[in-house]
Write a protein that holds these residues in place. Structure first.
Motif, short mmCIF file in Angstrom:
data_model
loop_
_atom_site.label_atom_id
_atom_site.label_comp_id
_atom_site.label_asym_id
_atom_site.label_seq_id
_atom_site.Cartn_x
_atom_site.Cartn_y
_atom_site.Cartn_z
N GLN A 171 0.94 -1.15 0.00
CA GLN A 171 0.09 0.15 0.07
C GLN A 171 0.83 1.26 0.00
O GLN A 171 1.71 1.45 0.88
N SER A 172 0.90 2.10 -0.97
CA SER A 172 1.48 3.09 -1.12
C SER A 172 1.41 4.18 0.00
O SER A 172 2.39 4.60 0.73
N LEU A 173 0.15 4.09 0.24
CA LEU A 173 -0.17 5.31 1.30
C LEU A 173 -0.84 4.39 2.53
O LEU A 173 -2.10 3.64 2.30
N ALA A 180 4.13 16.46 5.33
CA ALA A 180 5.21 17.29 5.53
C ALA A 180 6.15 17.35 4.49
O ALA A 180 6.96 18.45 4.21
N LEU A 181 6.51 16.37 3.74
CA LEU A 181 7.42 16.20 2.54
C LEU A 181 6.85 17.21 1.52
O LEU A 181 7.60 18.05 0.89
N LEU A 182 5.57 17.31 1.15
CA LEU A 182 5.03 17.94 0.12
C LEU A 182 5.12 19.51 0.45
O LEU A 182 5.10 20.28 -0.22
N SER A 183 5.03 19.94 1.88
CA SER A 183 5.04 21.20 2.46
C SER A 183 6.44 21.82 2.13
O SER A 183 6.63 22.86 1.80
N TRP A 184 7.34 20.81 2.53
CA TRP A 184 8.66 21.40 2.07
C TRP A 184 9.13 21.62 0.72
O TRP A 184 9.67 22.65 0.22
N ASP A 227 1.01 11.63 7.32
CA ASP A 227 1.77 12.69 7.77
C ASP A 227 3.19 12.91 7.33
O ASP A 227 3.53 14.17 6.91
N THR A 228 3.87 11.88 6.91
CA THR A 228 5.00 11.83 6.44
C THR A 228 5.09 12.52 5.00
O THR A 228 5.79 13.22 4.71
N TRP A 258 -8.53 17.35 1.54
CA TRP A 258 -7.98 15.61 1.05
C TRP A 258 -6.38 15.65 1.53
O TRP A 258 -6.02 16.67 1.64
N ALA A 259 -6.18 14.36 1.94
CA ALA A 259 -4.81 14.03 2.13
C ALA A 259 -4.34 12.78 1.34
O ALA A 259 -5.19 12.12 0.87
N PRO A 260 -3.07 12.74 0.70
CA PRO A 260 -1.90 13.71 1.41
C PRO A 260 -2.01 15.05 0.43
O PRO A 260 -1.93 14.74 -0.72
#
Length: 350
Positions: free
Chosen positions: A125-127, A307-311, A303-304, A229-231
């Motif tokens: 599962q990717s996510l 945070a990466l997409l925000s960076w 969550d991981t 929606w997430a991520p």
């Protein structure tokens, strides 16, 4: 683990026997010992990986590119992709070899059939917590109002989410125009009777408009209620709380009415949690060797990813930039996907 070739053992045995007979002979050179990395490289070969056209899938494709090429010696080619075209091509033509982030809900029936026939295979599962949709509020609003847990709870308090158009009414922000979630959110608005409870449905116009409304609310510490929606990078930057729908997902109602433009009587239904898998072709399943073990383990949480997409958004980073940043800064997340030997090869290459 390296294994000593039979020829090497034979030469060593001959040398011992000759020495015992008192003869001076020079042993032939030992055959080279194949390393685990060499074996992995030979087993993996060429592999095409779909580089999907959204941010989380793009960075995952680049992570796969680095790990497969530098850790397993694969010859990786990233090819453009999108959910339907990529999975259809994999089912019908056996290419590309890997779809790193396949949102399978929309194509579950034909995809399951292809897996049953042995054409394709589900890997990890990717996510691991799935793709998530629903109505959200800022965490500072949730903390200040602990009684608000569900959508119904939020709709009792239009005063906490004032509309810019009419301060006497609350605002519920819709999904971007033209997206399917615009229909489902609009029908949820009707199903929960939000208009009768003092709310207006706000058309955000675009993804940028929706993101901007959240950023503006956070800057001013104002109330905000709406679809998301997430991520996504926004949820990595701004701490938001997803409201409990208070009801389960009704698949029949969703497919036959709630997701349609013409739905006279939508009912309350939670959004489905999207299943997101890595999908691989049978050819690569058989030819990929140890690399398949990696794809069967490679899974991360929202969550991981948030945070990466925000960076990435803050630094205007590409998928390749994001992949390198993640691999450099979060080895505790990804090193468990691979063997210690592969992890060291990847770290040394960064």
């Amino acid at each position: 683990m390296s294994r000593t070739p039979l020829t090497t053992l034979t030469v060593m045995a001959c040398a011992v026997l000759l020495a015992a007979c008192g003869k001076q002979e020079t042993a032939a050179p030992a055959a080279p010992v194949a390393t685990t990395a060499d074996a992995a490289s030979q087993a993996c070969g060429k592999v095409t990986v779909a580089n999907m056209n959204w941010q989380s899938a793009e960075v995952l494709a680049h992570i796969d590119n680095i790990i497969l090429s530098r850790g397993y010696g694969c010859e990786v080619e990233l090819v453009p992709g999108d959910t339907m075209p990529t999975l259809t091509a994999m089912m019908e033509k056996g290419q590309p070899d890997v779809a790193p982030e396949a949102w399978v809900n929309a194509v579950r029936q034909p995809l399951d059939a292809a897996v049953k026939e042995g054409k394709l295979h589900y890997a990890a599962q990717s996510l691991k917590d799935g793709g998530v949709e629903g109505l959200w509020i800022p965490k500072y609003v949730a903390d200040a109002n602990p009684d608000i847990k569900t959508i119904e709870d939020a709709l009792k308090r239009p005063d906490l989410f004032p509309s810019a158009e009419d301060k006497k009414k609350g605002a519920l922000h819709n999904c971007p125009s033209g997206w399917n979630c615009q229909l489902t959110t609009g029908n949820a608005f009707k199903a929960w009777g939000a208009a009768d409870k003092g709310f207006l449905l706000v058309d955000t116009g675009s993804a940028a408009g929706l993101d901007g409304s959240i950023a503006k609310a956070y800057e001013r510490k104002e109330g905000w209620l709406g679809y998301y929606w997430a991520p996504t990078s926004i949820l990595g930057k701004y701490d938001m709380v997803k409201l409990d729908a208070g009801v389960p997902h009704d698949k029949d109602a969703w497919e036959n009415c709630n997701s349609k433009a013409e739905c006279d009587n939508p009912i309350k239904s939670d959004w489905a949690r999207a299943e997101v898998y890595t999908v691989i072709t049978d050819r690569f399943q058989k030819a990929g060797g140890p690399a398949i073990e990696y794809l069967n383990k490679r899974s991360w949480g929202n969550d991981t990813v948030n945070a990466l997409l925000s960076w990435m958004s803050d630094n205007q980073a590409t998928g390749a930039d994001g992949a390198a940043h993640f691999l450099k800064t979060q080895p505790e997340v990804w090193s468990g996907w691979v063997t210690p030997e592969v992890a060291e090869k990847v770290k040394a290459s960064l």
